[in-house]
Design a protein around this motif. Sequence first.
Motif, PDB file in Angstrom:
ATOM      1  N   VAL A  54     113.831 -14.792  62.128  1.00 55.06           N
ATOM      2  CA  VAL A  54     112.804 -15.576  62.535  1.00 55.06           C
ATOM      3  C   VAL A  54     111.635 -14.887  63.404  1.00 55.06           C
ATOM      4  O   VAL A  54     112.151 -14.262  64.432  1.00 55.06           O
ATOM      5  N   THR A  55     110.636 -14.771  63.052  1.00 55.13           N
ATOM      6  CA  THR A  55     109.625 -13.630  63.540  1.00 55.13           C
ATOM      7  C   THR A  55     108.402 -14.670  64.193  1.00 55.13           C
ATOM      8  O   THR A  55     107.783 -13.918  65.369  1.00 55.13           O
ATOM      9  N   HIS A  56     108.134 -15.799  63.968  1.00 54.64           N
ATOM     10  CA  HIS A  56     107.212 -16.839  64.687  1.00 54.64           C
ATOM     11  C   HIS A  56     107.933 -17.980  64.680  1.00 54.64           C
ATOM     12  O   HIS A  56     108.654 -18.444  64.075  1.00 54.64           O
ATOM     13  N   VAL A  57     107.509 -18.751  66.045  1.00 59.74           N
ATOM     14  CA  VAL A  57     108.135 -20.230  66.244  1.00 59.74           C
ATOM     15  C   VAL A  57     106.948 -21.095  66.497  1.00 59.74           C
ATOM     16  O   VAL A  57     105.909 -20.431  67.441  1.00 59.74           O
ATOM     17  N   VAL A  58     107.054 -22.234  66.457  1.00 57.70           N
ATOM     18  CA  VAL A  58     105.801 -23.026  66.831  1.00 57.70           C
ATOM     19  C   VAL A  58     106.479 -24.074  67.218  1.00 57.70           C
ATOM     20  O   VAL A  58     107.439 -25.018  66.984  1.00 57.70           O
ATOM     21  N   SER A  59     106.332 -24.565  68.735  1.00 57.07           N
ATOM     22  CA  SER A  59     106.756 -25.641  69.401  1.00 57.07           C
ATOM     23  C   SER A  59     105.527 -26.833  69.598  1.00 57.07           C
ATOM     24  O   SER A  59     104.476 -26.524  70.222  1.00 57.07           O
ATOM     25  N   LEU A  60     105.884 -27.946  69.104  1.00 55.37           N
ATOM     26  CA  LEU A  60     104.757 -29.081  69.032  1.00 55.37           C
ATOM     27  C   LEU A  60     105.246 -30.177  70.174  1.00 55.37           C
ATOM     28  O   LEU A  60     106.052 -30.870  69.916  1.00 55.37           O
ATOM     29  N   ASP A  61     105.059 -29.893  71.495  1.00 48.59           N
ATOM     30  CA  ASP A  61     105.072 -30.683  72.555  1.00 48.59           C
ATOM     31  C   ASP A  61     106.778 -31.040  72.552  1.00 48.59           C
ATOM     32  O   ASP A  61     107.223 -32.296  72.823  1.00 48.59           O
ATOM     33  N   LEU A  62     107.373 -30.165  72.823  1.00 48.47           N
ATOM     34  CA  LEU A  62     108.740 -30.007  72.818  1.00 48.47           C
ATOM     35  C   LEU A  62     109.425 -30.838  73.975  1.00 48.47           C
ATOM     36  O   LEU A  62     108.951 -30.558  75.070  1.00 48.47           O
ATOM     37  N   GLY A  63     110.326 -31.779  73.559  1.00 46.56           N
ATOM     38  CA  GLY A  63     110.874 -32.373  75.003  1.00 46.56           C
ATOM     39  C   GLY A  63     112.408 -31.630  75.082  1.00 46.56           C
ATOM     40  O   GLY A  63     112.838 -30.835  74.223  1.00 46.56           O
ATOM     41  N   LEU A  64     112.675 -31.999  76.258  1.00 49.68           N
ATOM     42  CA  LEU A  64     113.855 -31.383  76.860  1.00 49.68           C
ATOM     43  C   LEU A  64     113.912 -29.906  77.005  1.00 49.68           C
ATOM     44  O   LEU A  64     114.843 -28.988  76.873  1.00 49.68           O
ATOM     45  N   THR A 153      92.211 -39.448  66.049  1.00 50.17           N
ATOM     46  CA  THR A 153      93.139 -40.336  65.102  1.00 50.17           C
ATOM     47  C   THR A 153      94.274 -39.134  64.896  1.00 50.17           C
ATOM     48  O   THR A 153      94.083 -38.081  65.329  1.00 50.17           O
ATOM     49  N   ARG A 154      95.400 -39.702  64.491  1.00 44.37           N
ATOM     50  CA  ARG A 154      96.553 -38.663  64.582  1.00 44.37           C
ATOM     51  C   ARG A 154      96.257 -37.679  63.353  1.00 44.37           C
ATOM     52  O   ARG A 154      96.539 -36.640  63.524  1.00 44.37           O
ATOM     53  N   ASN A 155      95.539 -38.236  62.375  1.00 41.59           N
ATOM     54  CA  ASN A 155      94.971 -37.050  61.240  1.00 41.59           C
ATOM     55  C   ASN A 155      94.064 -36.156  61.812  1.00 41.59           C
ATOM     56  O   ASN A 155      94.277 -34.832  61.448  1.00 41.59           O
ATOM     57  N   ALA A 156      93.285 -36.496  62.872  1.00 43.21           N
ATOM     58  CA  ALA A 156      92.290 -35.162  63.198  1.00 43.21           C
ATOM     59  C   ALA A 156      93.444 -34.448  64.250  1.00 43.21           C
ATOM     60  O   ALA A 156      92.952 -33.123  64.106  1.00 43.21           O
ATOM     61  N   ILE A 157      94.272 -34.850  64.906  1.00 43.23           N
ATOM     62  CA  ILE A 157      95.303 -34.174  65.703  1.00 43.23           C
ATOM     63  C   ILE A 157      95.799 -33.008  64.630  1.00 43.23           C
ATOM     64  O   ILE A 157      96.160 -31.850  65.157  1.00 43.23           O
ATOM     65  N   HIS A 158      96.555 -33.826  63.607  1.00 41.63           N
ATOM     66  CA  HIS A 158      97.154 -32.851  62.644  1.00 41.63           C
ATOM     67  C   HIS A 158      96.397 -31.816  62.185  1.00 41.63           C
ATOM     68  O   HIS A 158      96.958 -30.776  62.025  1.00 41.63           O
ATOM     69  N   ASN A 159      95.148 -32.236  61.778  1.00 41.72           N
ATOM     70  CA  ASN A 159      94.351 -31.125  61.346  1.00 41.72           C
ATOM     71  C   ASN A 159      93.980 -30.095  62.263  1.00 41.72           C
ATOM     72  O   ASN A 159      94.016 -28.828  61.919  1.00 41.72           O
ATOM     73  N   LYS A 160      93.804 -30.225  63.459  1.00 46.00           N
ATOM     74  CA  LYS A 160      93.753 -29.388  64.535  1.00 46.00           C
ATOM     75  C   LYS A 160      94.856 -28.722  64.810  1.00 46.00           C
ATOM     76  O   LYS A 160      94.802 -27.349  64.839  1.00 46.00           O
ATOM     77  N   ALA A 161      95.998 -29.056  64.593  1.00 49.57           N
ATOM     78  CA  ALA A 161      97.094 -28.304  64.743  1.00 49.57           C
ATOM     79  C   ALA A 161      97.361 -27.602  63.702  1.00 49.57           C
ATOM     80  O   ALA A 161      97.844 -26.202  64.048  1.00 49.57           O
ATOM     81  N   ALA A 162      97.294 -27.905  62.288  1.00 50.41           N
ATOM     82  CA  ALA A 162      97.291 -27.015  61.332  1.00 50.41           C
ATOM     83  C   ALA A 162      96.545 -25.810  61.266  1.00 50.41           C
ATOM     84  O   ALA A 162      97.050 -24.899  60.964  1.00 50.41           O
ATOM     85  N   ARG A 163      95.438 -26.057  61.776  1.00 56.25           N
ATOM     86  CA  ARG A 163      94.427 -24.982  61.945  1.00 56.25           C
ATOM     87  C   ARG A 163      94.850 -23.856  62.884  1.00 56.25           C
ATOM     88  O   ARG A 163      94.791 -22.670  62.716  1.00 56.25           O
ATOM     89  N   GLU A 164      95.387 -24.391  64.208  1.00 57.20           N
ATOM     90  CA  GLU A 164      95.953 -23.504  64.937  1.00 57.20           C
ATOM     91  C   GLU A 164      97.096 -22.822  64.485  1.00 57.20           C
ATOM     92  O   GLU A 164      97.276 -21.566  64.825  1.00 57.20           O
ATOM     93  N   VAL A 165      98.049 -23.658  63.937  1.00 58.99           N
ATOM     94  CA  VAL A 165      99.200 -22.940  63.299  1.00 58.99           C
ATOM     95  C   VAL A 165      98.961 -21.735  62.338  1.00 58.99           C
ATOM     96  O   VAL A 165      99.559 -20.820  62.410  1.00 58.99           O
ATOM     97  N   LEU A 166      98.078 -22.273  61.350  1.00 55.92           N
ATOM     98  CA  LEU A 166      97.770 -21.065  60.453  1.00 55.92           C
ATOM     99  C   LEU A 166      97.124 -19.867  60.960  1.00 55.92           C
ATOM    100  O   LEU A 166      97.411 -18.904  60.527  1.00 55.92           O
ATOM    101  N   ALA A 167      96.224 -20.158  61.799  1.00 59.22           N
ATOM    102  CA  ALA A 167      95.551 -19.091  62.705  1.00 59.22           C
ATOM    103  C   ALA A 167      96.770 -18.192  63.320  1.00 59.22           C
ATOM    104  O   ALA A 167      96.762 -16.648  63.343  1.00 59.22           O
ATOM    105  N   PHE A 168      97.633 -18.843  64.186  1.00 55.91           N
ATOM    106  CA  PHE A 168      98.719 -18.175  64.801  1.00 55.91           C
ATOM    107  C   PHE A 168      99.760 -17.244  63.659  1.00 55.91           C
ATOM    108  O   PHE A 168      99.646 -16.171  63.951  1.00 55.91           O
ATOM    109  N   LEU A 169      99.878 -17.976  62.596  1.00 53.51           N
ATOM    110  CA  LEU A 169     100.878 -17.440  61.719  1.00 53.51           C
ATOM    111  C   LEU A 169      99.998 -16.000  60.825  1.00 53.51           C
ATOM    112  O   LEU A 169     100.786 -15.055  60.502  1.00 53.51           O
ATOM    113  N   ASP A 170      98.830 -16.297  60.475  1.00 55.08           N
ATOM    114  CA  ASP A 170      97.920 -15.207  60.165  1.00 55.08           C
ATOM    115  C   ASP A 170      97.693 -13.966  61.131  1.00 55.08           C
ATOM    116  O   ASP A 170      97.243 -12.888  60.563  1.00 55.08           O
ATOM    117  N   GLN A 171      98.128 -13.939  62.204  1.00 56.30           N
ATOM    118  CA  GLN A 171      97.824 -12.861  63.162  1.00 56.30           C
ATOM    119  C   GLN A 171      98.672 -11.771  62.763  1.00 56.30           C
ATOM    120  O   GLN A 171      99.714 -11.958  62.411  1.00 56.30           O
TER     121      GLN A 171
END
Length: 171
Positions: A54-64, A153-171
């Motif tokens: 595992v070389t990259h990890v994404v945490s989406l508002d992790l609980g606990l 909207t949830r869709n807008a939040i998902h799209n924003k998250a997807a952009r951030e995750v893809l940019a992170f993984l592309d680094q």
Amino acid sequence: MQLAGAEVDIAAFDQFCAENPSNTQRTCGLSTELGLDTPLNTELKSENRSDVRVTHVVSLDLGLARSFSSQSLNQIKTKTLIIAAGIDTGDLPQEIESGYLADQIPMGYRQYLIFDEAMHFSFIQECKPNAVAILNEEVPGDGIICKDGKDTTRNAIHNKAAREVLAFLDQ
């Protein structure tokens, strides 16, 4: 997070809960509600589950998140993107959840983003029509999982998250 090297420390989590009773009631109650404090789960959670593949990890508002020992988080050498929901639902504030991860994981290995328009459940799938009523009928209050922030909207939040995750993984 466990695949990146985070290790659960039930004793430290219990101490945190005892020292912070006013703003952590829901967070700390989840441990018992989910059965994390049972002997079997306590034993399983204390094992090191890190995986070098595992070389990259994404945490989406992790609980606990507070259940992870600060020592194990301090040792993480896996690139980690932490995305927090900025709207507090009253029981899982980002400061003591995702913020804790960001404070503990070394700077060179983590990125921390707060989505001001998101709530804790904004990162799960979109809700079907009438889902709030159905959920609340089964368990009063559970309709909150369909709630997002104002003017989004949830869709807008998902799209924003997807952009951030893809940019992170592309680094």
